[in-house]
Design an enzyme around this catalytic site. Sequence first.
Site, PDB file in Angstrom:
ATOM      1  N   SER A  51       0.679  -1.051  -0.043  1.00 35.29           N
ATOM      2  CA  SER A  51       0.234  -0.059   0.252  1.00 35.29           C
ATOM      3  C   SER A  51       0.985   1.189   0.206  1.00 35.29           C
ATOM      4  O   SER A  51       1.027   2.208   0.927  1.00 35.29           O
ATOM      5  CB  SER A  51      -1.265  -0.306   0.808  1.00 35.29           C
ATOM      6  OG  SER A  51      -1.862   0.738   1.629  1.00 35.29           O
ATOM      7  N   CYS A  55       2.749   7.001  -6.873  1.00 37.38           N
ATOM      8  CA  CYS A  55       3.057   9.068  -7.421  1.00 37.38           C
ATOM      9  C   CYS A  55       3.893   9.644  -6.980  1.00 37.38           C
ATOM     10  O   CYS A  55       4.544  10.231  -7.737  1.00 37.38           O
ATOM     11  CB  CYS A  55       1.219   9.193  -7.524  1.00 37.38           C
ATOM     12  SG  CYS A  55       0.082   8.746  -8.563  1.00 37.38           S
TER      13      CYS A  55
END
Length: 220
Positions: A51, A55
């Site tokens: 997780s 970006c």
Amino acid sequence: MTFENTTNPPARPARIVVVGGVAGGMSCAARARRLDESAEIIVLERGEYVSFANCGLPYYVGGEITDRRALLVQTPQSLKASLNLDVRIHHDVTGINATAHQVTVETPAGVQQIDYDALVLSPGAIAFRPSIEGIDSPRVRTLRTVDDAIALRSGVEAGAKRAVVLGAGFIGLEAAEALAHQGLQTALVELADHVLPPLDSEQASLVTDELRRLGIAVHS
């Protein structure tokens, strides 16, 4: 007179095994928990991180993000505490027996067999490496995972002076900008006629102008 207990034993909670612990796999595991509070949910991730913020990877390479921990949205410990997920890193699924409802997993402790009632496959993808001479050089890197970003930044900090980025999609542009920001002489190479191929040439020309303003050589 004797009496028999005809009460059925309580049903075992369903076991859901999710292969892959980044965006798709973790979203699925979180959704499964919301749909079934009693299910046993096991997430198997071959890498070290789950997780994480994809970006943000170029910004770690470029130095805007200084601490790699800032890339981690969740950890196995936080997911256990918040959603009661059993997240196991360094667990690489190497086989599936669909008949027996069982997966084979290579773990730090050895090979294990894990049974499942439901199986979700979300192992993610790998970066495309073109079949060209020199592609296997240790100086050729990809940028898709936290480990990739760490390796790239380590190369920069070791004194790299020049960089060539193959592919002028979104990640390629961000990688080129990050490397130029670190002071490397950077070139961006794209097979198509212009950068960001999904855009039309007029829009792409504006992006090319900005890249060149940043000192990035663009070849398409």
